[in-house]
Design a protein around this motif. Structure first.
Motif, mmCIF file in Angstrom:
data_model
loop_
_atom_site.group_PDB
_atom_site.id
_atom_site.type_symbol
_atom_site.label_atom_id
_atom_site.label_comp_id
_atom_site.label_asym_id
_atom_site.label_seq_id
_atom_site.Cartn_x
_atom_site.Cartn_y
_atom_site.Cartn_z
ATOM 1 N N GLU B 108 4.830 10.447 -6.571
ATOM 2 C CA GLU B 108 5.392 9.213 -7.133
ATOM 3 C C GLU B 108 6.440 9.531 -8.205
ATOM 4 O O GLU B 108 7.503 8.897 -8.260
ATOM 5 N N THR B 109 6.157 10.520 -9.023
ATOM 6 C CA THR B 109 7.076 10.878 -10.118
ATOM 7 C C THR B 109 8.340 11.540 -9.578
ATOM 8 O O THR B 109 9.442 11.303 -10.088
ATOM 9 N N LEU B 110 8.190 12.368 -8.510
ATOM 10 C CA LEU B 110 9.367 12.988 -7.892
ATOM 11 C C LEU B 110 10.273 11.922 -7.284
ATOM 12 O O LEU B 110 11.496 12.022 -7.311
ATOM 13 N N ALA B 111 9.644 10.882 -6.719
ATOM 14 C CA ALA B 111 10.420 9.830 -6.037
ATOM 15 C C ALA B 111 11.186 8.974 -7.033
ATOM 16 O O ALA B 111 12.267 8.475 -6.729
ATOM 17 N N ARG B 112 10.612 8.781 -8.218
ATOM 18 C CA ARG B 112 11.236 7.873 -9.195
ATOM 19 C C ARG B 112 11.246 8.544 -10.558
ATOM 20 O O ARG B 112 10.416 8.261 -11.410
ATOM 21 N N PRO B 113 12.188 9.474 -10.727
ATOM 22 C CA PRO B 113 12.238 10.218 -11.987
ATOM 23 C C PRO B 113 12.380 9.262 -13.179
ATOM 24 O O PRO B 113 12.963 8.183 -13.038
ATOM 25 N N LEU B 118 14.695 2.205 -16.831
ATOM 26 C CA LEU B 118 13.843 1.710 -15.738
ATOM 27 C C LEU B 118 12.365 1.819 -16.106
ATOM 28 O O LEU B 118 11.956 2.762 -16.797
ATOM 29 N N THR B 119 11.584 0.877 -15.627
ATOM 30 C CA THR B 119 10.136 0.939 -15.822
ATOM 31 C C THR B 119 9.590 2.147 -15.055
ATOM 32 O O THR B 119 9.966 2.381 -13.893
ATOM 33 N N GLU B 120 8.723 2.903 -15.685
ATOM 34 C CA GLU B 120 8.166 4.083 -15.020
ATOM 35 C C GLU B 120 7.174 3.664 -13.933
ATOM 36 O O GLU B 120 6.565 2.590 -13.991
ATOM 37 N N SER B 121 7.022 4.546 -12.957
ATOM 38 C CA SER B 121 6.109 4.278 -11.834
ATOM 39 C C SER B 121 4.801 5.018 -12.057
ATOM 40 O O SER B 121 4.696 5.905 -12.897
ATOM 41 N N THR B 122 3.802 4.628 -11.288
ATOM 42 C CA THR B 122 2.583 5.430 -11.237
ATOM 43 C C THR B 122 1.948 5.260 -9.855
ATOM 44 O O THR B 122 2.563 4.649 -8.964
#
Lengths: 312, 312
Positions: B108-113, B118-122
């Motif tokens: 998930e972190t690699l996909a959305r650095p 931007l709001t962070e992903s998890t």
């Protein structure tokens, strides 16, 4: 998921669990392997801790190397789930997956490094899920008698110094002349056909009658078959008889006896072939010898001397 | 394995398979990864070929690094098989395994650095297996009304330039005040309780009523629970509401809204916490405001502005 998860007893148990906080672990891609490895720092068994640390390191390195996408990850989850759902009492799809990825062969080779005088090992494979029936030396393992070239297998179990291993157990199992194991033909062939557990004599010698096995495809109707198709790989294994030799005094040897001249010796689907294990199944045209062994004439004969390692 | 494996049609198909020999591959531990990677050389899809090459490289390096024994390998096969058998329509044990190994969070972190605005992903987690029911802005997702602190969630979906994403879909799902998802209490709570699919208004704004979620353990009655116990890790996740935001014009954001002050924020079992996602669920004591939202007084309120990435 079951409703017992909300059972009051379980709920109380959840509350009562000793909760040891893991180290602070605010996640970054750079530190991911270190953060997860740290979470295993209190694993009581040091060997398990070491294995998980290495596993996490390589798993995360793999995902970073290929910049694995969420969709690819999801495809992997589906593949593993389907692989699990394909496993049952007569099929082990995860062993097949390990086999076609060469992991089974690697682990077997790491466990029993090549040694000039010892017989080389190879994979156990996914078809040793039922015990072989004990049989007397010289018996046939071909109870189906449904065709195939009659064959005599002889051998002698010795240690690296040539001293016989009296009473060694020699467990053999193989595919039939169509390339199927008994568990693939339930109801069609006698239970435990083409399997046998023999006890070597005082001189370490063993012998049994069978038919020459055929090369065969590993089952391709599951996810591992899908992987082979997607990657242009064939699913065939070179013809072989499985042989596992055990005794109280020696290390277990798991190996194959390959049929010289079989197709796929140079591209076995599970990487199982070692040159030293390929043997000539010679044609014998000798009516007296055939009769002495209870075989039709002509027959095939292979001799497989097995050299195992003494313990300690 | 099923008897259709021996069906004449299948047998004929086996015979007819185009068999392309893989390169010669007599196996050694030293060359194992190279030999197996070579067997994938004819994979038509270059991305699949690259992924398998890296996977094989790391899988073999792992086995060699720890000198994995045959017994340990067999334990791994049993673990994966049991994990597969634990998966069903309402449980995804392989996602849980990926979660506790930090792989889900890494992917998930690699996909959305991380990106300043931007709001962070998890992680998505294993409980998004049913679709959330569409609901009107301001509705409650707590149909069970079985307890818990009433809560108002408000937010606004914008892009990195602050431009509202009108009509964005905001999908939310969460555990209840006891720490259970609806799918863990079938028959006990209304179907799809504490799930909702909201459509943001023209100004990108959304709001809904709910209860404050509780921290909870991931299910521990399967193999992943066994792994956590064997490694001295707790199974708890910090309290959170899942939020996934989609729109035709923006990249999907999968994230959590964490409850400030929750236990386990610093040791979340799946490494899901990012500081920017932890928000204060403030106590509001204001009878008029409570009445206006259809909530009892006092209530909790959290505002979660969401910034998503425009496509292209």
């Amino acid at each position: 998921m079951t409703t017992h998860q909300t059972d009051p007893g379980i709920r109380a148990q959840r509350e009562a669990e000793t909760v040891t906080p893991a180290p602070a672990s605010l996640f970054t891609a750079e530190r991911s392997a270190e953060i997860v490895t740290d979470s295993f720092a209190r694993t009581p068994d040091p060997r398990l801790r070491a294995i998980l640390g290495s596993l996490v390191h390589h798993l995360h390195a793999f995902a970073k190397d290929v910049d694995l996408t969420v969709d690819e990850w999801a495809a992997g989850i589906r593949f593993l789930t389907e692989t699990g759902h394909t496993c049952d009492d007569s099929r082990q799809e995860f062993i097949m997956l390990s086999d076609v990825l060469g992991l089974s062969m690697l682990v077997e080779t790491l466990a029993r490094p090549a040694h000039g005088r010892l017989t080389e090992s190879t994979v156990e494979g996914p078809f040793h899920m039922v015990d072989s029936p004990p049989r007397a030396l010289g018996d046939t393992i071909d109870e189906a008698a449904a065709g195939g070239e009659p064959c005599l297998v002889t051998g002698r179990v010795t240690d690296a110094d040539g001293i016989p291993v009296a009473g060694a157990h020699v467990d053999v199992w193989q595919a039939d002349a169509d390339g199927f194991y008994d568990v693939q033909r339930p109801g069609e062939v006698p239970d435990r056909n083409l399997r046998g557990l023999f006890t070597a004599d005082e001189d370490g010698r063993f012998r049994f009658r069978t038919i020459v096995p055929r090369h065969y495809p590993i089952p391709t109707d599951g996810p591992v078959g899908g992987l082979l198709r997607a990657t242009g790989r064939h699913s065939y294994r070179a013809a072989h008889i499985h042989v596992a030799v055990t005794s109280p005094a020696t290390r277990t040897l798991t190996t194959h006896l390959f049929v010289a001249g079989s197709p796929y010796l140079d591209s076995d689907a599970v990487f199982g072939v070692k040159e030293s294990l390929v043997r000539d199944f010679a044609v014998v045209d000798d009516p007296e010898r055939a009769a002495a062994h209870g075989l039709p004439n002509p027959f095939r004969h292979v001799d497989f001397p097995v050299t195992v390692e003494r313990d300690g």
